[in-house]
Design a protein around this motif. Structure first.
Motif, PDB file in Angstrom:
ATOM      1  N   GLN A 136       0.826  -1.206   0.000  1.00  0.00           N
ATOM      2  CA  GLN A 136       0.000   0.000   0.000  1.00  0.00           C
ATOM      3  C   GLN A 136       0.863   1.261   0.000  1.00  0.00           C
ATOM      4  O   GLN A 136       1.689   1.443   0.900  1.00  0.00           O
ATOM      5  CB  GLN A 136      -0.882   0.043   1.261  1.00  0.00           C
ATOM      6  N   PRO A 137       0.697   2.124  -0.995  1.00  0.00           N
ATOM      7  CA  PRO A 137       1.370   3.417  -0.910  1.00  0.00           C
ATOM      8  C   PRO A 137       0.759   4.212   0.237  1.00  0.00           C
ATOM      9  O   PRO A 137      -0.460   4.210   0.421  1.00  0.00           O
ATOM     10  CB  PRO A 137       1.097   4.066  -2.259  1.00  0.00           C
ATOM     11  N   VAL A 138       1.605   4.851   1.022  1.00  0.00           N
ATOM     12  CA  VAL A 138       1.150   5.637   2.173  1.00  0.00           C
ATOM     13  C   VAL A 138       1.230   7.131   1.865  1.00  0.00           C
ATOM     14  O   VAL A 138       0.367   7.903   2.257  1.00  0.00           O
ATOM     15  CB  VAL A 138       1.987   5.295   3.427  1.00  0.00           C
ATOM     16  N   SER A 139       2.285   7.513   1.172  1.00  0.00           N
ATOM     17  CA  SER A 139       2.480   8.906   0.778  1.00  0.00           C
ATOM     18  C   SER A 139       3.329   8.914  -0.486  1.00  0.00           C
ATOM     19  O   SER A 139       3.565   7.864  -1.083  1.00  0.00           O
ATOM     20  CB  SER A 139       3.165   9.688   1.908  1.00  0.00           C
ATOM     21  N   ALA A 140       3.821  10.078  -0.853  1.00  0.00           N
ATOM     22  CA  ALA A 140       4.619  10.182  -2.076  1.00  0.00           C
ATOM     23  C   ALA A 140       5.863   9.300  -2.039  1.00  0.00           C
ATOM     24  O   ALA A 140       6.283   8.776  -3.060  1.00  0.00           O
ATOM     25  CB  ALA A 140       5.017  11.634  -2.314  1.00  0.00           C
ATOM     26  N   LEU A 141       6.459   9.098  -0.850  1.00  0.00           N
ATOM     27  CA  LEU A 141       7.700   8.332  -0.744  1.00  0.00           C
ATOM     28  C   LEU A 141       7.613   7.120   0.178  1.00  0.00           C
ATOM     29  O   LEU A 141       8.595   6.386   0.323  1.00  0.00           O
ATOM     30  CB  LEU A 141       8.840   9.237  -0.267  1.00  0.00           C
ATOM     31  N   LEU A 142       6.465   6.912   0.829  1.00  0.00           N
ATOM     32  CA  LEU A 142       6.338   5.808   1.783  1.00  0.00           C
ATOM     33  C   LEU A 142       5.414   4.716   1.269  1.00  0.00           C
ATOM     34  O   LEU A 142       4.371   5.002   0.676  1.00  0.00           O
ATOM     35  CB  LEU A 142       5.802   6.316   3.125  1.00  0.00           C
ATOM     36  N   THR A 143       5.807   3.466   1.532  1.00  0.00           N
ATOM     37  CA  THR A 143       5.025   2.297   1.151  1.00  0.00           C
ATOM     38  C   THR A 143       4.971   1.342   2.335  1.00  0.00           C
ATOM     39  O   THR A 143       5.989   1.121   2.995  1.00  0.00           O
ATOM     40  CB  THR A 143       5.674   1.559  -0.039  1.00  0.00           C
ATOM     41  N   GLU A 144       3.795   0.777   2.589  1.00  0.00           N
ATOM     42  CA  GLU A 144       3.661  -0.245   3.625  1.00  0.00           C
ATOM     43  C   GLU A 144       3.554  -1.602   2.931  1.00  0.00           C
ATOM     44  O   GLU A 144       2.767  -1.767   1.989  1.00  0.00           O
ATOM     45  CB  GLU A 144       2.421  -0.006   4.481  1.00  0.00           C
ATOM     46  N   VAL A 145       4.381  -2.553   3.386  1.00  0.00           N
ATOM     47  CA  VAL A 145       4.445  -3.865   2.749  1.00  0.00           C
ATOM     48  C   VAL A 145       4.286  -4.950   3.810  1.00  0.00           C
ATOM     49  O   VAL A 145       5.008  -4.959   4.810  1.00  0.00           O
ATOM     50  CB  VAL A 145       5.792  -4.065   2.021  1.00  0.00           C
ATOM     51  N   ALA A 146       3.339  -5.859   3.586  1.00  0.00           N
ATOM     52  CA  ALA A 146       3.165  -7.021   4.458  1.00  0.00           C
ATOM     53  C   ALA A 146       4.042  -8.148   3.913  1.00  0.00           C
ATOM     54  O   ALA A 146       4.001  -8.448   2.718  1.00  0.00           O
ATOM     55  CB  ALA A 146       1.703  -7.455   4.490  1.00  0.00           C
ATOM     56  N   VAL A 147       4.837  -8.751   4.800  1.00  0.00           N
ATOM     57  CA  VAL A 147       5.754  -9.818   4.398  1.00  0.00           C
ATOM     58  C   VAL A 147       5.635 -10.983   5.367  1.00  0.00           C
ATOM     59  O   VAL A 147       5.650 -10.793   6.586  1.00  0.00           O
ATOM     60  CB  VAL A 147       7.218  -9.325   4.378  1.00  0.00           C
ATOM     61  N   GLU A 148       5.522 -12.179   4.809  1.00  0.00           N
ATOM     62  CA  GLU A 148       5.637 -13.397   5.604  1.00  0.00           C
ATOM     63  C   GLU A 148       6.943 -14.054   5.175  1.00  0.00           C
ATOM     64  O   GLU A 148       7.161 -14.308   3.985  1.00  0.00           O
ATOM     65  CB  GLU A 148       4.471 -14.340   5.354  1.00  0.00           C
ATOM     66  N   TRP A 149       7.808 -14.296   6.149  1.00  0.00           N
ATOM     67  CA  TRP A 149       9.102 -14.900   5.857  1.00  0.00           C
ATOM     68  C   TRP A 149       8.991 -16.414   5.904  1.00  0.00           C
ATOM     69  O   TRP A 149       8.370 -16.976   6.800  1.00  0.00           O
ATOM     70  CB  TRP A 149      10.162 -14.438   6.858  1.00  0.00           C
ATOM     71  N   GLU A 150       9.612 -17.047   4.942  1.00  0.00           N
ATOM     72  CA  GLU A 150       9.736 -18.498   4.914  1.00  0.00           C
ATOM     73  C   GLU A 150      11.230 -18.800   4.790  1.00  0.00           C
ATOM     74  O   GLU A 150      11.928 -18.149   4.013  1.00  0.00           O
ATOM     75  CB  GLU A 150       8.987 -19.071   3.716  1.00  0.00           C
ATOM     76  N   PHE A 151      11.693 -19.747   5.569  1.00  0.00           N
ATOM     77  CA  PHE A 151      13.107 -20.079   5.581  1.00  0.00           C
ATOM     78  C   PHE A 151      13.341 -21.484   5.049  1.00  0.00           C
ATOM     79  O   PHE A 151      12.434 -22.310   5.038  1.00  0.00           O
ATOM     80  CB  PHE A 151      13.656 -19.990   7.013  1.00  0.00           C
ATOM     81  N   LEU A 152      14.572 -21.743   4.621  1.00  0.00           N
ATOM     82  CA  LEU A 152      15.020 -23.081   4.277  1.00  0.00           C
ATOM     83  C   LEU A 152      16.138 -23.451   5.223  1.00  0.00           C
ATOM     84  O   LEU A 152      17.014 -22.622   5.513  1.00  0.00           O
ATOM     85  CB  LEU A 152      15.537 -23.145   2.844  1.00  0.00           C
ATOM     86  N   ASP A 153      16.109 -24.704   5.701  1.00  0.00           N
ATOM     87  CA  ASP A 153      17.202 -25.150   6.552  1.00  0.00           C
ATOM     88  C   ASP A 153      18.268 -25.819   5.688  1.00  0.00           C
ATOM     89  O   ASP A 153      18.129 -25.933   4.467  1.00  0.00           O
ATOM     90  CB  ASP A 153      16.710 -26.050   7.684  1.00  0.00           C
ATOM     91  N   GLY A 154      19.336 -26.247   6.316  1.00  0.00           N
ATOM     92  CA  GLY A 154      20.457 -26.843   5.609  1.00  0.00           C
ATOM     93  C   GLY A 154      20.112 -28.111   4.851  1.00  0.00           C
ATOM     94  O   GLY A 154      20.864 -28.545   3.974  1.00  0.00           O
ATOM     95  N   ARG A 155      18.984 -28.728   5.156  1.00  0.00           N
ATOM     96  CA  ARG A 155      18.548 -29.930   4.455  1.00  0.00           C
ATOM     97  C   ARG A 155      17.532 -29.621   3.346  1.00  0.00           C
ATOM     98  O   ARG A 155      16.964 -30.530   2.762  1.00  0.00           O
ATOM     99  CB  ARG A 155      17.936 -30.909   5.453  1.00  0.00           C
TER     100      ARG A 155
END
Length: 129
Positions: free
Chosen positions: A81-100
């Motif tokens: 979502q753009p918030v203003s001329a220079l600001l953006t809000e971003v929802a992120v879900e992190w997913e990781f990989l392990d060594g295997r």
């Protein structure tokens, strides 16, 4: 310059940020932040005003990633979502990989990004449920 809502640019930014987090490259993590910066969660908040303070706040995360054998992080970008001329809000879900090569669920965050001449920079991180 305008607020970045381009998914390719955001994917690239969070890709670099994820690599920095999982490799313990605190200087690269610090380079992803606008200063001053703020991190907010249910039970704590902290701010930082220098790259050294950002790096110091993430030094403790590297051993956690190593202990959990996390070798890669993937940002699954949700709402942008753009918030203003220079600001953006971003929802992120992190997913990781392990060594295997197994997928490891991560946390969810909302990032307030500022567009700069060098690309997006994190102003505020909010840990969400």
């Amino acid at each position: 310059m305008t607020a970045s809502t381009d998914l390719d640019a955001l994917t690239d930014f969070f890709g670099r940020y994820g690599v920095a987090l999982t490799t313990g490259d605190v200087a690269a993590v610090a380079a992803c932040y606008a200063l001053p910066g703020l991190v907010v969660a249910d039970t704590y908040s902290f701010s930082f005003a220098s790259p050294a303070a950002v790096a110091l706040s993430f030094v403790g995360a590297a051993p956690d990633y190593q202990e959990r054998e996390l070798v890669a992080a993937h940002a699954m970008i949700g709402d942008v979502q753009p918030v203003s001329a220079l600001l953006t809000e971003v929802a992120v879900e992190w997913e990781f990989l392990d060594g295997r090569g197994r997928r490891v669920p991560g946390e969810r965050y909302r990032y307030l990004l500022r567009s700069t001449d060098d690309g997006p920079a994190i102003c505020t991180v909010i840990r969400t449920a």
